[in-house]
Design an enzyme around this catalytic site. Structure first.
Site, PDB file in Angstrom:
ATOM      1  N   HIS A   9     -12.737   4.281   9.035  1.00  0.00           N
ATOM      2  CA  HIS A   9     -11.899   3.229   8.641  1.00  0.00           C
ATOM      3  C   HIS A   9     -12.562   2.630   7.382  1.00  0.00           C
ATOM      4  CE1 HIS A   9      -9.332  -0.526  10.207  1.00  0.00           C
ATOM      5  NE2 HIS A   9      -9.270  -0.296   8.999  1.00  0.00           N
ATOM      6  N   ILE A  10     -12.378   3.331   6.225  1.00  0.00           N
ATOM      7  CA  ILE A  10     -12.907   3.199   5.149  1.00  0.00           C
ATOM      8  C   ILE A  10     -11.980   2.782   3.960  1.00  0.00           C
ATOM      9  CG2 ILE A  10     -15.303   4.074   5.469  1.00  0.00           C
ATOM     10  CD1 ILE A  10     -14.276   6.392   3.525  1.00  0.00           C
ATOM     11  N   GLY A  11     -10.528   2.570   4.373  1.00  0.00           N
ATOM     12  CA  GLY A  11      -9.406   2.502   3.343  1.00  0.00           C
ATOM     13  C   GLY A  11      -9.734   1.358   2.347  1.00  0.00           C
ATOM     14  N   SER A  56      11.753   1.463   5.865  1.00  0.00           N
ATOM     15  CA  SER A  56      11.471   0.228   5.333  1.00  0.00           C
ATOM     16  C   SER A  56      12.652  -0.756   6.314  1.00  0.00           C
ATOM     17  CB  SER A  56      11.503   0.014   3.975  1.00  0.00           C
ATOM     18  OG  SER A  56      11.336  -1.511   3.686  1.00  0.00           O
ATOM     19  N   ILE A  74       0.756  -1.113   0.071  1.00  0.00           N
ATOM     20  CA  ILE A  74       0.022   0.033  -0.138  1.00  0.00           C
ATOM     21  C   ILE A  74       0.962   1.332  -0.054  1.00  0.00           C
ATOM     22  CG2 ILE A  74      -1.803   1.112   1.357  1.00  0.00           C
ATOM     23  CD1 ILE A  74      -2.661  -1.347   2.248  1.00  0.00           C
ATOM     24  N   ARG A  82      -2.939   1.633  10.958  1.00  0.00           N
ATOM     25  CA  ARG A  82      -3.609   1.236  12.119  1.00  0.00           C
ATOM     26  C   ARG A  82      -3.789   2.523  13.327  1.00  0.00           C
ATOM     27  NH1 ARG A  82      -6.269  -1.870   9.592  1.00  0.00           N
ATOM     28  NH2 ARG A  82      -6.526  -3.855   9.871  1.00  0.00           N
ATOM     29  N   GLU A 107     -10.949   1.703  18.325  1.00  0.00           N
ATOM     30  CA  GLU A 107     -12.234   1.965  17.225  1.00  0.00           C
ATOM     31  C   GLU A 107     -13.327   1.025  17.656  1.00  0.00           C
ATOM     32  OE1 GLU A 107     -11.057   0.743  13.268  1.00  0.00           O
ATOM     33  OE2 GLU A 107      -9.557   2.175  13.183  1.00  0.00           O
TER      34      GLU A 107
HETATM   35  C1  DGY Z   1      -7.438  -4.080   6.576  1.00  0.00           C
HETATM   36  O1  DGY Z   1      -7.780  -4.857   5.360  1.00  0.00           O
HETATM   37  O2  DGY Z   1      -6.571  -4.202   7.331  1.00  0.00           O
HETATM   38  C2  DGY Z   1      -8.374  -2.836   6.495  1.00  0.00           C
HETATM   39  O3  DGY Z   1      -7.863  -1.939   7.428  1.00  0.00           O
HETATM   40  C3  DGY Z   1      -9.511  -3.392   6.427  1.00  0.00           C
HETATM   41  O4  DGY Z   1     -10.350  -2.027   5.746  1.00  0.00           O
END
Ligand code: DGY
Length: 321
Positions: free
Chosen positions: A285-287, A177, A158, A238, A267
């Site tokens: 939390h809508i990633g 990293s 990501i 997170r 959360e």
């Molecule tokens: C994950 O997959 O870890 C995400 O945070 C859930 O949306």
């Protein structure tokens, strides 16, 4: 006749995955509102449990399931809700959903970066309250991202995709990293640096790390103090990565410019101080919340469950060490 394998979905699995499970197994679903007690009762006798970030998987849950349990399939890429040691001890396989949500989450991090830079949440709230009295040359002045130095903390899938999308703004890309990411260095010109250097030099600091105990409050008061006064902090990783009190303080005093957050410690509670903090874009939390991503995640969950129950290797196992 052997009994059919029993799959328990602790909360909810979208039809894209649920339908695949229904074709082959006896499936029970708890629903989003199920209490811990209900989940514990439901998992009894399960061969597979489908969990998500809101379902703690610990000794209590694994004992409630029983010794026949073969797999815990997490409907998420992150697995900080799962006690891996407890699963390893019981020889329970754990799976997650990498790749399926890379684009969705990276895109949301870009959206939060832009929203924070231009303070769009506050501008929209104020307009909805009817406070807009016309074009104002001094109102809601933000920060431009063109040429900004982008700091990516955690260059996994990501983080890498976020860096690629942010490359369009034309600034330098720094990253932290454990290992050198050669492909990102060659293709994006990204440069691996130590965290303290990234914090001091980046205009945008975007967090893409797992919520492990070692990473808890990586961004604390000292880390925030090391950032530029014009810095933007983005967290789609997170909630535990950030000390939210220290962040609220930094925003209130203007020691950093803005924040864009999608995740929170504890959360779904969001600290009152963050809700009130200035120049802050907050999302629940809508990633990974695009239809494409969530459907793909759901299918992967089902495929992992089916593989383990068929005594095949799962597609995306979590390394239990
Ligand atoms: C994950 O997959 O870890 C995400 O945070 C859930 O949306």
């Amino acid at each position: 006749m052997p009994r059919p394998n029993r799959v328990v979905i602790a909360r909810l699995l979208l039809p894209a995955g649920r339908d695949l499970l229904d074709e082959r197994f006896e499936v029970t679903e708890g629903g989003l509102g199920s209490s811990r007690e209900e989940v514990l009762a439901l998992v009894s006798g399960a061969d597979a449990i489908v969990t998500d970030p809101a379902v703690p998987v610990d000794d209590e849950l694994l004992d409630a399931a029983g010794p026949q349990l073969k797999v815990v399939a997490n409907f998420a890429v992150g697995f900080d809700n799962i006690d891996l040691e407890a699963c390893r001890e019981r020889e329970v396989t754990v799976t997650n959903t990498p790749d399926a949500l890379t684009n969705a989450t990276a895109e949301l991090a870009v959206a939060l970066t832009m929203a924070a830079a231009r303070n769009t949440s506050e501008a929209e709230r104020s307009m909805r309250r009817g406070e807009w009295t016309g074009w104002d040359p001094a109102a809601y002045l933000g920060i431009e991202l063109s040429g900004a130095t982008i700091g990516v903390v955690g260059m996994g899938r990501i983080g890498r995709r976020y860096a690629e999308l942010m490359q369009g703004f034309g600034g330098e890309i720094l990253y932290t990293s454990r290992s050198v990411k050669e492909e990102a260095e060659v293709k994006l010109g990204a440069r691996k640096v130590e965290l303290d250097r990234l914090l001091a030099e980046a205009d945008v600091i975007s967090l893409h790390l797992p919520g492990t105990p070692e990473n808890r409050h990586l961004i604390d008061a000292d880390a925030l103090a090391a950032m530029k006064e014009t810095a933007i902090l983005v967290n789609t990783g997170r909630g535990v990565l950030v000390d939210s009190d220290a962040l609220a303080e930094a925003l209130e005093t203007g020691s950093i410019w803005a924040a864009g957050l999608d995740v929170y410690e504890g959360e779904p509670d969001v600290p009152e101080r963050l809700l009130k903090a200035p120049r802050t874009a907050l999302l629940p939390h809508i990633g990974s919340a695009t239809t494409k991503s969530r459907d793909e995640m759901a299918r992967l969950v089902a495929a992992n469950v089916a593989a383990v129950l068929d005594d095949e290797p799962p597609l995306t196992p979590v390394d239990l060490g």
